[in-house]
Design an enzyme around this catalytic site. Structure first.
Site, PDB file in Angstrom:
ATOM      1  CG  ASN A   1      -1.980   1.082   1.153  1.00 20.20           C
ATOM      2  OD1 ASN A   1      -1.864   2.022   0.379  1.00 20.20           O
ATOM      3  ND2 ASN A   1      -2.993   0.983   1.980  1.00 20.20           N
ATOM      4  CG  ASP A   2       1.499   3.187   3.664  1.00 18.74           C
ATOM      5  OD1 ASP A   2       0.443   3.681   3.237  1.00 18.74           O
ATOM      6  OD2 ASP A   2       1.652   2.779   4.821  1.00 18.74           O
ATOM      7  CB  VAL A   3       5.925   0.494  -0.904  1.00 10.99           C
ATOM      8  CG1 VAL A   3       6.446   0.237   0.496  1.00 10.99           C
ATOM      9  CG2 VAL A   3       5.107  -0.669  -1.401  1.00 10.99           C
TER      10      VAL A   3
END
Lengths: 96, 461
Positions: free
Chosen positions: B387-389
């Site tokens: 997700n965040d990456v």
């Protein structure tokens, strides 16, 4: 030169060597690297053996004994797991 | 004579350790290198057993036998998916051993009426402090990773202040016992305070920040071993400890860099603790949900598919299904590459180990800098539980908490398929605008179930 100063020399040079060698390990192998250095850190067994076997007093013997158990299980488990992990890393052409 | 032999065994061990680590820079030589390191360990142990201060071997033999009985299954049985907590636990063990040796040394010296001098006491003090922080911290970290403890950050008002006060207390005790080594109360209170501090230090840290913390604790445990070496005058402990310490240090610096955050921020920032409503809320934006059939068609006709694995893949244990999917796509003539972000997962290199376990050859795994240029020609970027990456906010939203973190350019691909359990925000608690992008399709469900579905469908296309 005092022995403590010599030990300081060893520490600085070893840390430097470690930095040079380890910073070249690729990200691919960072987990095996952590497992490997942890297994090597099981070297505290060396200190534990002396504490457990020097028969100084009961407290030191028991503490040493627990330390021997902890360090040994870390060494044995650690090296086995690193080997298991590294065995999995294969190149492509093997499959063909 | 005997002493020369012992020192020789230590020298051999040091050389073998360094050689072993050196060979770890190449995947094809790494295994051999670690076997060398194991031989080195054996040398050091045999050498130590000859030490003339050892007079009673009963406890040693008992301890080694028990250690082997415990350690063997820990090495052979632990599944690869449990590796982060296994690593944390092995840090606990090595720090515990170092700490106990230090306590035994102090106790013996006091009992014999020969208190340590100030230099030795300094080493002992640091050893106990770092060792206890590591023992308690790694137990909490392992508990969080195993989800026995909540992996969400635990925060409360005034946390940093309280942590700071406890740390200050430890420093005062340390100074007290160094300036007067006979003050036993200070020594033993410091053990308790350091254990407490270890717990307090790791509690506010959430799952996704674990790679940094585990690496940092790794370097503490190395330094603790070093300090043991200084305290009992043993060179091999100093050398191995500093090798361990530098590896932990390098990894924690790399991990923080990959998240564009400083150490202090990781340790005291409690990322994602306050629910930052997110500068961009999801209100008014819609996601495009897709079925297995449509996703299968996209993948089946793609020429280049880049797979981005994340923690979700590890949780669903989907690595084998991922490899099968890659094989099926390749059989149809497509090309598949894997893009691995440095902080994907819960420890450095987590994704690489899982994919290697599933028999993905390592030359298919690409690091962020190698692959980022290729997304522009990729037909599909397949995001599996990451997700965040892949959040573009890191690139273009200055108000985002993850602004500046290097990311994988999934949004540059011609289309994006995201396998995700539900629409919950990522670890950092930030909305991910990639999911609302027009070219993104969301395939909801458990990663493994979705992949199995995709596999069956692609074979039918």
């Amino acid at each position: 030169m005092s022995s403590q100063l010599l030990e300081l020399y060893v520490f600085v040079l070893a840390a430097f060597t470690g930095y040079m060698v380890i910073s070249r390990v690729p990200a691919l192998l960072h987990t095996p690297l952590m497992a490997a250095t942890n297994a090597i850190a099981g070297i505290s067994l060396v200190g534990s053996l002396i504490a457990a076997g020097a028969a100084q007093n009961r407290v030191a013997t028991i503490l040493g004994f627990v330390a021997v158990v902890a360090a040994t299980s870390n060494i044995v488990g650690g090296f086995i797991i690193v080997d298991r992990m590294l065995k999995m890393f294969k190149r492509e052409d093997k499959k063909k | 004579m005997r002493d020369t032999f012992i020192q020789g065994s230590y020298l051999a061990a040091s050389v073998l350790f360094i050689l072993g680590l050196r060979m770890l820079t190449r995947p094809d030589k790494a295994r051999r290198g670690m076997q060398l390191a194991a031989v080195g360990m054996l040398c050091a142990i045999v050498g130590t057993l000859l030490n003339h201060t050892i007079v009673d071997y009963r406890w040693i033999v008992g301890g080694i036998v028990l250690g082997v009985i415990i350690g063997y299954p820990m090495g052979t049985r632990v599944p690869m998916t449990a590796m982060p907590q296994r690593i944390a636990l092995s840090l606990t063990l090595s720090a515990l051993a170092a700490t106990l040796v230090g306590v035994a040394e102090y106790y013996t010296r006091m009992a014999n009426g020969t208190p340590p001098d100030r230099v030795t006491m300094t080493a002992l003090g640091f050893e106990i402090m770092l060792g206890c922080i590591t023992v308690a911290g790694t137990i909490v970290a392992a508990g969080k990773l195993q989800e026995w403890l909540p992996s969400k950050p635990l925060t409360y008002k005034g946390q940093n202040l309280l942590n700071g006060l406890v740390f200050l207390f430890i420093v005062v005790l340390l100074v007290t016992v160094i300036s007067n080594p006979t003050k036993q109360w200070a020594f033993y209170t410091m053990i308790g305070a350091s254990l407490l501090f270890g717990v307090m230090l790791v509690l506010p840290i959430g799952g996704a920040d674990m790679p940094v913390v585990v690496a940092l604790l790794n370097s503490y445990s190395g330094l603790a071993s070093c300090a043991t070496g200084f305290a009992i005058g043993n060179v091999i402990l100093i050398i191995s400890g500093s090798l361990d310490g530098s590896s932990g240090f390098i990894l924690s610096v790399l991990m923080s860099k990959a998240m564009n955050r400083s150490f202090t921020n990781v340790l005291f920032g409690a990322f994602g603790s306050e629910v930052k409503a997110g500068p961009k809320s999801s209100a008014g934006m819609t996601v495009h949900s897709i079925g297995v059939e449509d996703a299968a068609i996209q993948l089946a006709y793609a020429q280049l598919v880049i797979i981005i694995p994340g923690y979700g893949m590890a949780v669903a244990q989907a690595q084998h299904a991922v490899r099968e999917l890659a094989e099926v796509i390749e059989k149809r003539g497509g090309e598949v590459k894997f893009a691995v972000h440095p902080v994907a997962g819960r420890m450095p290199g987590h994704m690489n180990v899982l994919l290697a376990e599933a028999n993905v050859p390592y030359d298919r795994l690409y690091e962020m800098d190698e692959i980022n240029g290729e997304f522009d020609r990729a037909d599909v970027a397949l995001v599996i539980g990451a997700n965040d990456v892949v959040n573009p906010a890191a690139r273009n939203d200055k108000s985002s908490p993850i602004y500046g973190m290097p990311i994988l350019n999934a949004d540059h691909a011609k289309s994006v398929i995201v396998l995700k359990r539900g629409m919950s925000a990522g670890f950092a608690g930030i909305e991910n605008e990639l999911f609302y992008d027009k070219k993104t399709s969301m395939l909801f469900g458990d990663a493994k179930a979705s992949l199995t579905g995709l596999l069956a469908e692609i074979k039918n296309v």
